[in-house]
Scaffold this active site. Structure first.
Site, PDB file in Angstrom:
ATOM      1  N   GLN A 366      27.624  19.006 -33.812  1.00 15.89           N
ATOM      2  CA  GLN A 366      27.030  17.693 -34.072  1.00 15.89           C
ATOM      3  C   GLN A 366      25.585  17.662 -33.572  1.00 15.89           C
ATOM      4  O   GLN A 366      25.324  17.868 -32.382  1.00 15.89           O
ATOM      5  CB  GLN A 366      27.844  16.544 -33.456  1.00 15.89           C
ATOM      6  CG  GLN A 366      27.296  15.162 -33.794  1.00 15.89           C
ATOM      7  CD  GLN A 366      27.406  14.816 -35.291  1.00 15.89           C
ATOM      8  OE1 GLN A 366      27.980  15.538 -36.093  1.00 15.89           O
ATOM      9  NE2 GLN A 366      26.824  13.692 -35.694  1.00 15.89           N
ATOM     10  N   LEU A 367      24.708  17.441 -34.518  1.00 17.90           N
ATOM     11  CA  LEU A 367      23.283  17.358 -34.213  1.00 17.90           C
ATOM     12  C   LEU A 367      23.036  16.430 -33.033  1.00 17.90           C
ATOM     13  O   LEU A 367      23.498  15.295 -33.015  1.00 17.90           O
ATOM     14  CB  LEU A 367      22.550  16.824 -35.447  1.00 17.90           C
ATOM     15  CG  LEU A 367      21.027  16.775 -35.373  1.00 17.90           C
ATOM     16  CD1 LEU A 367      20.443  18.168 -35.420  1.00 17.90           C
ATOM     17  CD2 LEU A 367      20.470  15.924 -36.501  1.00 17.90           C
ATOM     18  N   HIS A 368      22.334  16.915 -32.031  1.00 13.62           N
ATOM     19  CA  HIS A 368      22.002  16.047 -30.896  1.00 13.62           C
ATOM     20  C   HIS A 368      20.606  16.348 -30.381  1.00 13.62           C
ATOM     21  O   HIS A 368      20.240  17.493 -30.209  1.00 13.62           O
ATOM     22  CB  HIS A 368      23.034  16.173 -29.776  1.00 13.62           C
ATOM     23  CG  HIS A 368      23.256  17.584 -29.282  1.00 13.62           C
ATOM     24  ND1 HIS A 368      24.024  18.504 -29.981  1.00 13.62           N
ATOM     25  CD2 HIS A 368      22.824  18.227 -28.181  1.00 13.62           C
ATOM     26  CE1 HIS A 368      24.054  19.639 -29.306  1.00 13.62           C
ATOM     27  NE2 HIS A 368      23.331  19.513 -28.210  1.00 13.62           N
ATOM     28  N   MET A 369      19.849  15.284 -30.164  1.00  8.40           N
ATOM     29  CA  MET A 369      18.494  15.436 -29.649  1.00  8.40           C
ATOM     30  C   MET A 369      18.507  15.153 -28.146  1.00  8.40           C
ATOM     31  O   MET A 369      18.986  14.113 -27.703  1.00  8.40           O
ATOM     32  CB  MET A 369      17.542  14.471 -30.356  1.00  8.40           C
ATOM     33  CG  MET A 369      16.096  14.632 -29.893  1.00  8.40           C
ATOM     34  SD  MET A 369      14.979  13.488 -30.725  1.00  8.40           S
ATOM     35  CE  MET A 369      15.387  11.957 -29.899  1.00  8.40           C
TER      36      MET A 369
END
Length: 453
Positions: A366-369
């Site tokens: 899951q894309l996470h910044m």
DNA sequence: GTTCTAGAAC
DNA sequence: GTTCTAGAAC
């Protein structure tokens, strides 16, 4: 006429690969010594369990309600059948027996078990807790006092590791005991409360238990699972502010909750971010800082600096490699949310400054910044990999991702190159002159920078 | 992602 | 004795 072909589909054996199921054994909370009516308790308990299992569908948990009294078990069983929906049967079972002998008597292994206690967390407050303290001696009491010096709060869970050389660990496979202070309605015990109040607290107790179980199964160190925030005023004002900022259009697609085959063995540690996207409202404020229909902002569980948060889109996107030009808007929105949270953090500590960006090769799905303050002062920063993942090219600023998407329409990296960066020699991110050999020295050096700033 | 472990290096 | 490294397990 051509006969119809019958296709025999060979399901990949991997689909049935053995997985290690993680077990939690627990008694019916509050119905033994708390005088809580069984039917209502079963309703509250089953609902909490259902919520939990649905939220963490991709994990193979088994929750075992264990009681000596079959009447209690029957009530729970009936209630469960009524509400369980499509949840697999093995995930919640009721068993007649002793919680401390699940393995030897019934061959059911639970690494975690729940035991009710009182606010003093004193040994032997009920039969089960007496048996445990008999088995583990005074050490357990000391450990409880050390970990949780303050009185227990009703509805909260207090996990404790038990010694590896104890019989409970060796023969029963029990690793941790989750003590809970459960609501009491029994007038012959101190401070009985009303049914209304007890209902609320029973729900909270189950939630705390399941939350603790969730944290423990993801390799956490044990700690008190606190969900209480005493400043109600501030919380509600915050909520209102957040609601006005959210856009109501977005819905999570049904596919996003589909079972994802786990790349790794059991548990699926690399999927831990997904539940935050699916049901952010289920998590305490100590974990989820903010959410709306499109984004969730959580505190990194192992912060590598004084402030370290993750801004996550709720829409299912695995990683930066999946981004296309049409996701530019999403990336910009992530940046905006990041800037917003940085402002919030700076209000509390103006000394901090931040970077926001992505790991070139992330471990978690899951894309996470990352939004991380640049002090890097934190006990969770432990090794070279941690350091280099935030201070070398391995950390890619959100603006850089934006530029790459604009120019190339996608983000493709040479994995090996970036993974090698993690092994680079330690180097201070603030003063390039100094070369540092060891992590402990680096940590001292970082403290100095912080004190100077 | 983390913890735990053993062995090597300092 | 302390710290690092690498691998396995979760």
């Amino acid at each position: 006429m051509v006969p119809k072909l019958i296709l025999i589909i060979n399901y990949n054996k991997k689909m049935n690969e053995q997985k290690r199921v993680v077990g939690l054994g627990f008694p019916s909370i509050s119905t033994n010594f708390g005088d809580f009516p069984i039917d209502i308790a079963a309703e509250i308990g089953c609902e909490a369990i259902k919520e939990f299992l649905k939220l963490h569908k991709e994990f193979d948990f088994k929750l075992i309600l264990t009681e000596q009294d079959s009447k209690v078990l029957n009530v729970f069983e009936l209630k469960w059948k009524e509400i369980k929906d499509d949840l697999e049967d093995f995930k919640f079972q009721t068993k007649k027996g002793n919680l401390l002998q699940l393995k030897s008597d019934l061959r059911i292994e639970c690494r975690f078990i729940v035991v009710e206690t009182t606010w003093r967390m004193k040994p032997g407050t009920n039969q089960l807790s007496k048996q445990i303290f008999d088995a583990l001696g005074s050490k357990l009491h000391e450990e409880l006092k050390r970990l949780y010096p303050k009185p227990g709060i009703v509805g909260e869970a207090y996990p404790v590791k038990i010694p590896k050389d104890s019989d409970l660990h060796k023969s029963e496979g029990i690793e941790q005991i989750i003590f809970v202070v459960s609501p009491n309605m029994n007038p012959s015990r101190p401070d009985p409360i009303s049914l209304e109040k007890a209902k609320e607290l029973l729900k909270k107790t189950y939630d705390s238990i399941l939350n603790a179980f969730w944290e423990l199964t993801n390799g956490q160190e044990y700690r008190s699972i606190t969900t209480i925030k005493d400043n109600v005023q501030e919380v509600s004002a915050f909520d209102i502010l957040m609601k006005s900022a959210s856009k109501p259009s977005f819905k999570i697609s049904p596919e996003s909750s589909r079972r994802t085959p786990s790349k790794v063995g059991s548990g699926g540690w690399n999927n831990v971010l997904l539940p935050y996207c699916q049901k952010p409202e289920m998590f305490p404020k100590s974990e989820v800082y903010y959410y709306d229909n499109e984004f969730v902002i959580i505190f990194d569980k192992y912060p590598k600096a004084k402030n370290h948060l993750l801004v996550i889109p709720r829409k299912q996107i695995d990683n930066i490699g999946e981004l296309k030009k049409q996701n530019l808007e999403l990336v910009r929105a992530l940046k905006e949310k990041g800037q917003w949270v940085i402002e919030k953090m700076k209000q509390e500590n103006p000394k901090l400054f931040f970077r926001m960006g992505f790991h070139a090769v992330p471990s978690l799905r899951q894309l996470h910044m990352h939004v991380i303050s640049q002090d890097f002062i934190s006990p969770s920063l432990k090794n070279k990999k941690h350091w280099n993942s935030f201070t070398t090219e391995f950390f890619i600023d959100v603006e850089e991702i934006e530029r790459i998407l604009e120019k190339q329409g996608e983000v493709k990296f040479n994995k090996a190159y970036y993974e090698d960066l993690l092994k680079s020699p330690l180097k201070c991110h603030l003063c390039d002159a100094k070369s540092i050999k060891f992590i402990p020295d680096l940590k001292k050096h970082l403290e100095e920078h912080w004190n100077e700033s």
